[in-house]
Motif scaffolding. Structure first.
Motif, PDB file in Angstrom:
ATOM      1  N   ALA A 116       7.708  -4.427  -5.637  1.00  0.00           N
ATOM      2  CA  ALA A 116       6.510  -3.925  -5.055  1.00  0.00           C
ATOM      3  C   ALA A 116       5.531  -5.003  -5.251  1.00  0.00           C
ATOM      4  O   ALA A 116       4.572  -5.402  -4.427  1.00  0.00           O
ATOM      5  CB  ALA A 116       5.967  -2.499  -5.790  1.00  0.00           C
ATOM      6  N   ARG A 119       5.757  -7.835  -2.597  1.00  0.00           N
ATOM      7  CA  ARG A 119       5.396  -7.323  -1.438  1.00  0.00           C
ATOM      8  C   ARG A 119       3.727  -7.085  -1.410  1.00  0.00           C
ATOM      9  O   ARG A 119       3.366  -6.542  -0.315  1.00  0.00           O
ATOM     10  CB  ARG A 119       6.100  -5.985  -0.952  1.00  0.00           C
ATOM     11  N   TYR A 121       1.709  -5.173  -3.709  1.00  0.00           N
ATOM     12  CA  TYR A 121       1.072  -3.854  -4.243  1.00  0.00           C
ATOM     13  C   TYR A 121       0.531  -4.219  -5.680  1.00  0.00           C
ATOM     14  O   TYR A 121       1.213  -4.882  -6.394  1.00  0.00           O
ATOM     15  CB  TYR A 121       2.287  -2.911  -4.099  1.00  0.00           C
ATOM     16  N   VAL A 128       0.736   3.504  -6.992  1.00  0.00           N
ATOM     17  CA  VAL A 128       1.971   2.597  -6.831  1.00  0.00           C
ATOM     18  C   VAL A 128       3.033   2.919  -7.690  1.00  0.00           C
ATOM     19  O   VAL A 128       4.154   3.022  -7.621  1.00  0.00           O
ATOM     20  CB  VAL A 128       1.648   0.918  -6.884  1.00  0.00           C
ATOM     21  N   THR A 135      10.935   5.954  -5.648  1.00  0.00           N
ATOM     22  CA  THR A 135      12.183   4.974  -5.353  1.00  0.00           C
ATOM     23  C   THR A 135      13.047   5.178  -6.366  1.00  0.00           C
ATOM     24  O   THR A 135      14.335   5.080  -5.854  1.00  0.00           O
ATOM     25  CB  THR A 135      11.571   3.685  -5.368  1.00  0.00           C
ATOM     26  N   LEU A 156       6.518   4.523   0.199  1.00  0.00           N
ATOM     27  CA  LEU A 156       5.517   3.979   0.876  1.00  0.00           C
ATOM     28  C   LEU A 156       4.334   4.813   1.238  1.00  0.00           C
ATOM     29  O   LEU A 156       2.960   4.335   0.901  1.00  0.00           O
ATOM     30  CB  LEU A 156       5.985   3.470   2.475  1.00  0.00           C
ATOM     31  N   ALA A 159       2.333   5.315  -2.083  1.00  0.00           N
ATOM     32  CA  ALA A 159       1.619   4.210  -2.519  1.00  0.00           C
ATOM     33  C   ALA A 159       0.443   4.019  -1.662  1.00  0.00           C
ATOM     34  O   ALA A 159      -0.527   3.501  -2.292  1.00  0.00           O
ATOM     35  CB  ALA A 159       2.514   2.912  -2.461  1.00  0.00           C
ATOM     36  N   ALA A 220      14.106   0.226  -2.477  1.00  0.00           N
ATOM     37  CA  ALA A 220      12.666  -0.384  -2.689  1.00  0.00           C
ATOM     38  C   ALA A 220      12.270  -1.488  -1.895  1.00  0.00           C
ATOM     39  O   ALA A 220      11.246  -1.495  -1.265  1.00  0.00           O
ATOM     40  CB  ALA A 220      12.844  -0.838  -4.153  1.00  0.00           C
ATOM     41  N   GLU A 223      11.246   0.268   1.473  1.00  0.00           N
ATOM     42  CA  GLU A 223      10.043   1.166   1.359  1.00  0.00           C
ATOM     43  C   GLU A 223       8.765   0.342   1.453  1.00  0.00           C
ATOM     44  O   GLU A 223       7.846   0.785   1.839  1.00  0.00           O
ATOM     45  CB  GLU A 223      10.414   2.172   0.209  1.00  0.00           C
ATOM     46  N   PHE A 224       8.916  -0.720   0.332  1.00  0.00           N
ATOM     47  CA  PHE A 224       7.560  -1.315   0.069  1.00  0.00           C
ATOM     48  C   PHE A 224       7.417  -2.501   1.005  1.00  0.00           C
ATOM     49  O   PHE A 224       7.983  -3.659   1.069  1.00  0.00           O
ATOM     50  CB  PHE A 224       7.579  -1.985  -1.412  1.00  0.00           C
TER      51      PHE A 224
END
Length: 230
Positions: A116, A119, A121, A128, A135, A156, A159, A220, A223-224
């Motif tokens: 995360a 990416r 976050y 988050v 996740t 997602l 977050a 993960a 999703e992120f």
């Protein structure tokens, strides 16, 4: 692996209440504590963001390659702790089961949080952290919780939610505790025959924990989705 995993899940669902009595400390509070330690660092493990940044530097700033390395490194860690906590046979189950669950929660949370972070976050954002917990459950469990309207969406969506719902974190942590109890207990009982040879039991534990960690990492990664990194 597929057969063992399926049998393990089925058996795990039947024995969670009994194992819960053997491991009363495996609660939502314990999972939330494991998440905090995973993100902030614990023992020899540096904070998730710092470890992820190290991989990013080693990969020359390539985020996708860094994420691949984060997953691979934590799969190896999960395999190592799986081996350490699965040797010795079923007689040590009451002692090693809580350690196995806590270890997996920390390692997998650390990996997911690292992904995360890479990416874009903010790991200090409670939304988050809630998404990291979701996740941990895996896509099948998350889809079921969304279908039953127990949670508003996939990681997602959590977050990116406009506001933080503190009750959601407790709910997800409780689900994580139950899922991990089922996975670990099921894995142990499904491979009970191999426990007559302790090293075989350890190898089964290492491969199972490594595989579930790899799957969590892949989820993960999916999703992120990328955000602008600060």
């Amino acid at each position: 692996m597929g057969i063992t995993s399926s049998v393990g899940k089925s058996v795990g669902k039947m024995v969670v209440p009994q194992v819960g009595r053997l491991a009363p400390g495996v609660t939502s509070r314990a999972v939330l504590e494991a998440l905090a330690r995973a993100i902030d660092g614990v023992g020899p493990l540096p904070p998730a963001a710092r470890a992820a940044e190290r991989q990013l530097a080693e990969q020359g700033g390539n985020v996708d390659r860094a994420i691949h390395e984060v997953i691979e490194n934590n799969v190896r860690l999960a395999g190592a702790q799986g081996f350490a906590t699965n040797i010795g046979g079923l007689l040590t189950m009451a002692v090693t089961l809580p350690a196995n669950i806590t270890g997996l929660a920390i390692i997998q949370s650390r990996m997911i949080a690292g992904i995360a972070h890479l990416r874009g976050y903010d790991l200090d954002d409670p939304k988050v952290r809630t998404a990291v917990l979701a996740t941990l459950l895996g896509s099948d469990v998350v889809d079921e919780l969304v279908k039953r309207r127990k949670i508003p969406g996939a990681p997602l969506a959590l977050a990116a939610a406009p506001v933080h719902d503190p009750t959601l974190g407790v709910l997800l942590a409780t689900e994580v505790a139950q899922v991990m109890l089922a996975k670990v207990a099921g894995k142990r009982l499904a491979t009970a025959a191999g426990r007559r040879i302790p090293v075989v039991g350890g190898l089964v534990g290492a491969s199972a924990d490594g595989y579930t960690t790899w799957r969590a990492g892949r989820y993960a990664d999916k999703e992120f989705r990328p955000r602008a990194r600060r």
